[in-house]
Design a protein around this motif. Structure first.
Motif, short mmCIF file in Angstrom:
data_model
loop_
_atom_site.label_atom_id
_atom_site.label_comp_id
_atom_site.label_asym_id
_atom_site.label_seq_id
_atom_site.Cartn_x
_atom_site.Cartn_y
_atom_site.Cartn_z
N ASN A 146 28.50 -22.34 6.40
CA ASN A 146 29.48 -21.47 5.74
C ASN A 146 29.06 -20.00 5.70
N ALA A 147 27.81 -19.70 6.08
CA ALA A 147 27.31 -18.32 6.00
C ALA A 147 28.12 -17.37 6.86
N GLY A 148 28.59 -17.85 7.99
CA GLY A 148 29.34 -16.98 8.88
C GLY A 148 30.84 -17.00 8.66
N HIS A 149 31.28 -17.64 7.57
CA HIS A 149 32.72 -17.81 7.33
C HIS A 149 33.08 -17.46 5.89
N ASN A 150 32.53 -16.35 5.40
CA ASN A 150 32.81 -15.87 4.04
C ASN A 150 32.49 -16.91 2.98
N ARG A 151 31.52 -17.76 3.28
CA ARG A 151 31.02 -18.78 2.35
C ARG A 151 32.07 -19.84 2.01
N SER A 152 33.05 -19.98 2.88
CA SER A 152 34.05 -21.02 2.67
C SER A 152 33.39 -22.39 2.75
N VAL A 153 33.59 -23.23 1.74
CA VAL A 153 32.96 -24.54 1.71
C VAL A 153 33.50 -25.43 2.83
N MET A 154 34.80 -25.35 3.08
CA MET A 154 35.41 -26.11 4.17
C MET A 154 35.54 -25.24 5.40
#
Length: 381
Positions: free
Chosen positions: A14-22
């Motif tokens: 999720n680090a590269g995706h704005n910390r999105s959990v899913m």
């Protein structure tokens, strides 16, 4: 990490995706370049999509493979493997007791394109030796088979095939990687209709392939990109979501199926039950060695071996929907003769033992007492 943990976490950071959990849905067909000639991980959605990559990496981990590839359906996945491995003049040895859609693809698409197909009873692995010729390039297996739930010894057959430089592909749809991992047993390629147990909710159409060999991956990946039978990001997202609960669902499917198989095996209206978890099943000992548990699919042959009796039973069921598919959370019943194997010639079905009074049950995760009560009232004279 153990299986259930990998099913939830592998393939996505999720680090590269704005910390999105899913994993986010990358609902785009193109990705922008910064400058001409730039090397980009994603450029066009047919060639790759981050949501799809997360699914492919997750599947690879679950099958203990190096690579995963996603396709728009299970049949598209099978087609890509066949096209990557075979050229006109080559031969494929296929298990005789084969899914009707795979049989149709081999006989009506591949054979007219110059691929020779040999269908062989491989319940005895030694039968493979006499079936292989210098032109044989691929061995195509299912285990358990659809719809008669036969098993083949993947380890023994793979060893024989590899002595002749023949690649081995296994359709692992019925077992899923939770119950069986063909690559660890010696196979080269694993194929799934993820429409079934991996998605698990009857709301997605998707196929998956797992391999570890670099060249096989590149060859199948070329077909995937060149032919373009790839899934959209929404389907990839739904399959990823389903995989997160795969272990939980498969344990419940197996719990329920074991109870149902025992019940049906003792019912006067049922002539035969096909389920590898039953001690009377001819492949029961092989199933104990090769699989973690016995799966959620049961096939039956009614004592009244007629289409009318099969239809009457299916119509009486309340929880079980009469439908083509399997592997969802809900229970389904399939009339294999006219549905999953409807395209197979009648003589071929007769040779395999696929009869008009036969039905395939996909046992869902409903309360087992409700499932048993539904079957009891449907079988009542």
């Amino acid at each position: 990490m153990k299986f259930s943990t990998r099913a939830i976490h592998v393939g996505y950071d999720n680090a590269g995706h704005n910390r999105s959990v899913m994993p986010p849905l990358y609902q785009t067909s193109v990705f922008a370049y910064d400058h001409v000639g730039e090397a980009m991980p994603y450029v066009y959605a047919r060639s790759g999509n981050p949501t799809r990559s997360a699914l492919e990496d997750c599947l690879a981990s679950l099958e203990e493979a190096r690579y995963g590839l996603a396709f728009s359906s299970g049949m598209a996945a099978i087609d890509a493997v066949l096209r990557a491995c075979l050229k006109p003049g080559d031969e494929v040895v296929a298990l005789a007791d084969l899914y009707g859609g795979a049989y149709r693809l081999l006989t009506q698409v591949m054979e007219p394109a110059g691929i020779k197909v040999r269908f062989v009873d491989l319940s005895n692995p030694h039968q493979l030796e006499s079936a292989i010729t210098p032109a044989t390039r691929l061995l195509w297996l299912e285990s358990p088979t659809n719809p008669l739930l036969g098993l083949v010894d993947i380890t023994a057959l793979s060893a024989i095939a590899h002595r002749h430089s023949v690649k081995v592909a296994v359709d692992n749809t019925f077992a899923t990687p939770y119950l069986q991992r063909p690559l660890a047993l010696g196979a080269d390629i694993v194929v799934h209709s993820a429409t079934k147990y991996l998605g698990g909710h009857s709301d997605v159409l998707l196929g998956l392939v797992a391999v570890s060999d670099d060249k096989l991956y590149q060859d199948i990946r070329f077909v995937q990109n060149a032919a373009g039978a790839v899934p959209g990001p929404q389907d990839c997202f739904l399959t990823l979501r389903g995989i997160k609960t795969l272990a939980l669902r498969m344990d419940r499917h197996c719990d329920n199926a074991e109870r149902v198989a025992d019940f049906l095996s003792r019912h006067a209206a049922v002539a035969k039950v096909f389920y590898p978890g039953l001690p009377a099943h001819p492949d029961h000992e092989l199933a104990k060695r090769q699989m973690k548990r016995y799966g959620g699919i049961i096939s039956i042959k009614l004592r009244d071996d007629s289409r009318e009796a099969a239809n009457r039973f299916a119509q009486r069921l309340q929880l079980f929907a009469l439908a083509e598919s399997l592997g969802g959370v809900e229970s389904l019943v399939n009339h294999s003769y006219t549905m999953s194997h409807g395209s197979m010639p009648a003589q071929r079905k007769a040779e395999l033992g696929i009869v008009e009074g036969g039905l395939r049950l996909s046992i869902g995760i409903e309360d087992i007492e409700d499932i048993l009560a539904d079957l009891e009232q449907a079988l009542r004279e």
